[in-house]
Write an enzyme that holds these catalytic residues in place. Structure first.
Site, PDB file in Angstrom:
ATOM      1  N   ARG A 126       0.817  -1.214   0.000  1.00 17.24           N
ATOM      2  CA  ARG A 126       0.000   0.000   0.000  1.00 17.24           C
ATOM      3  C   ARG A 126       0.851   1.265   0.000  1.00 17.24           C
ATOM      4  O   ARG A 126       0.434   2.295  -0.534  1.00 17.24           O
ATOM      5  CB  ARG A 126      -0.952  -0.037   1.196  1.00 17.24           C
ATOM      6  CG  ARG A 126      -2.091  -1.057   1.020  1.00 17.24           C
ATOM      7  CD  ARG A 126      -2.740  -1.397   2.367  1.00 17.24           C
ATOM      8  NE  ARG A 126      -3.914  -2.259   2.230  1.00 17.24           N
ATOM      9  CZ  ARG A 126      -3.881  -3.574   2.055  1.00 17.24           C
ATOM     10  NH1 ARG A 126      -2.707  -4.203   1.951  1.00 17.24           N
ATOM     11  NH2 ARG A 126      -5.002  -4.278   1.971  1.00 17.24           N
ATOM     12  N   GLY A 178      -1.899 -11.900  -4.688  1.00 14.13           N
ATOM     13  CA  GLY A 178      -3.330 -11.634  -4.684  1.00 14.13           C
ATOM     14  C   GLY A 178      -3.644 -10.209  -4.267  1.00 14.13           C
ATOM     15  O   GLY A 178      -4.580  -9.591  -4.772  1.00 14.13           O
ATOM     16  N   ASP A 228      -4.185 -15.221   8.064  1.00 11.95           N
ATOM     17  CA  ASP A 228      -2.930 -15.673   7.457  1.00 11.95           C
ATOM     18  C   ASP A 228      -2.075 -16.490   8.416  1.00 11.95           C
ATOM     19  O   ASP A 228      -1.132 -17.162   7.988  1.00 11.95           O
ATOM     20  CB  ASP A 228      -2.122 -14.474   6.950  1.00 11.95           C
ATOM     21  CG  ASP A 228      -2.722 -13.862   5.691  1.00 11.95           C
ATOM     22  OD1 ASP A 228      -3.458 -14.573   4.981  1.00 11.95           O
ATOM     23  OD2 ASP A 228      -2.464 -12.678   5.425  1.00 11.95           O
TER      24      ASP A 228
END
Length: 428
Positions: A25, A92, A314
């Site tokens: 990001r 992803g 995760d």
């Protein structure tokens, strides 16, 4: 690859690599900001380097030095058409967030990835973006990559109730909303990691967060920043579990990100009776970071489900390993999202740990793990999934009766290129 086996415990201090979600990001916001963004402790792993490569192809000047990444922002409307398809490899995060970033541009784009990406569902992103006015489709009209995005579409505001708890879907909609007219409202199903929201504010933008509701206005401008990415709690999780289950261990993990939307594993360790202490916490990049200290512990089984799942999705593969070394039964539920990760992680965890002697039953939405079980030598595979590969290396530390051979070990470099070196640095 022959994995490291060691029953003597792990002792010492390490700094895990920068947070993967925030590294992605930081490049994305730096690219659409005005001016220069300087990023330190960036995760130089395959996935995040793929994001850099994609933005360079879109005309963004990005410099890489030993200490920092420097992004020369193009502003909110400055991205250029790439000369060919954007190949994002195994990431992803990159493909889904890029779908939002590129949905309202004045040029066409094709995004593709490796064979794992080609199997991952994209309708969860594509459908809400299409509702906003984007034109995009998968291969042969399907929901699978390559994804073709048709330019010159005006995006409109939307109120959207998310059917799945996914930070990637939420972030893609937020990035599209920044290019839309009016205010977009997103209602989350459950709270998910909020790095995108916090980074909007850090880069000078505005976003409202009230419980599970997010409001974001279009047409915002961002200003380049200097930032230091905290250590990735998902990477730290492997060492947290290693420290808890290998006898005689004590590990200090410095500068670990402590965003509450990411620290579900801390709660699970506490439930199971593990020794985990957080100290020296401070603010870094607008986020909490600190030192995490773990020691070998006697553990008990627990039940994990509900709204904690997005806070540790995760980490579930390595939490499952932790549960094999706890007395009693551990039940993990409400985690069907694991089926659409880099591989079906429910099946992968059960298959590979059972080869090593664990007693695990896969379910539709999780795992039932009966402990405590000794682990033995075996030939195992990562399925090309970095988190499965690293989990199996931690499992191998408990093996005393031979070698553990890992197929497709190279997958680890997706998020943690120095993982095996860091393990060796802690050997007694």
């Amino acid at each position: 690859m022959k994995l490291i086996t060691n029953k003597q415990g792990l002792v010492g201090e390490i700094t895990v690599p920068g947070d993967k979600s925030m590294s992605h990001r930081s490049i994305m916001f730096g690219a659409i900001a005005e001016g220069k963004t300087v990023i330190r402790h960036f995760l130089r792993a395959d996935d995040c380097l793929g994001t850099i490569k994609a933005f360079k192809a879109l005309g963004v000047k990005i410099e890489e030095t030993d200490e920092e990444i420097i992004v020369h922002g193009t502003g909110s409307d400055g991205l250029k058409q790439a000369e060919g398809p954007l190949d994002i490899g195994n990431s992803g995060t990159t493909i889904r967030l890029m779908m939002g970033i590129l949905a309202g541009r004045d040029f066409d784009t094709v995004i593709l990835g490796d064979e794992s990406i080609a199997k991952r569902p994209m309708n969860r992103v594509m459908l809400p973006l299409q509702e906003m006015g984007a034109k995009m489709h998968g291969k042969d009209g399907s929901e699978f990559a390559p994804i073709s995005i048709i330019g010159n579409q005006s995006l409109k505001r939307m109120e959207y109730h998310m059917p799945v708890a996914s930070a990637q879907v939420k972030s893609a909609i937020i990035f599209a909303a920044l290019q839309a007219e009016g205010e977009t409202i997103i209602h989350e199903k459950e709270k998910t990691r909020d790095h995108t929201e916090h980074m909007i504010r850090q880069f000078g933008g505005e976003i409202e967060m009230d419980g599970l509701t997010i409001r974001v206005k279009g047409g915002q401008k961002f200003i380049g920043q200097e930032m230091t990415v905290p250590g990735d709690v998902s990477s730290a999780a492997f060492f947290i579990v290693a420290g808890l289950i290998t006898p005689g261990s004590e590990i200090e993990l410095t500068h670990v990100g402590l965003n509450p939307t990411r620290t579900g594993i801390f709660d699970v360790v506490e439930q199971m009776g593990g020794s985990l202490v957080v100290k020296d916490s401070s603010r870094s990049t607008g986020k909490l970071a600190g030192t995490v200290v773990v020691k070998s512990s006697e553990l008990k089984g627990t039940e994990i489900g509900g709204d904690i799942i997005p806070r540790l999705i995760d980490e579930i593969p390595v939490i499952a390993l932790l549960a094999t070394q706890a007395e009693g039964t551990t039940i993990i539920k409400d985690a069907a999202e694991l089926k659409v990760k880099e591989t079906n992680r429910i099946d992968a965890v059960a298959n590979e740990l059972n080869k090593m002697g664990a007693d695990i039953t896969p379910t539709e939405d999780g795992l039932i793990i009966r402990g405590k079980t000794p682990l033995h030598a075996a030939n195992v595979t990562s399925y090309g999934d970095h988190r499965i590969g690293m989990m199996l290396q931690i499992a191998a530390l408990l093996v005393e009766d031979g070698d553990v051979e890992l197929d497709r070990a190279e997958a680890v470099s997706v998020s943690y290129p120095t993982f095996f070196e860091d393990i060796r640095s802690l050997l007694k």
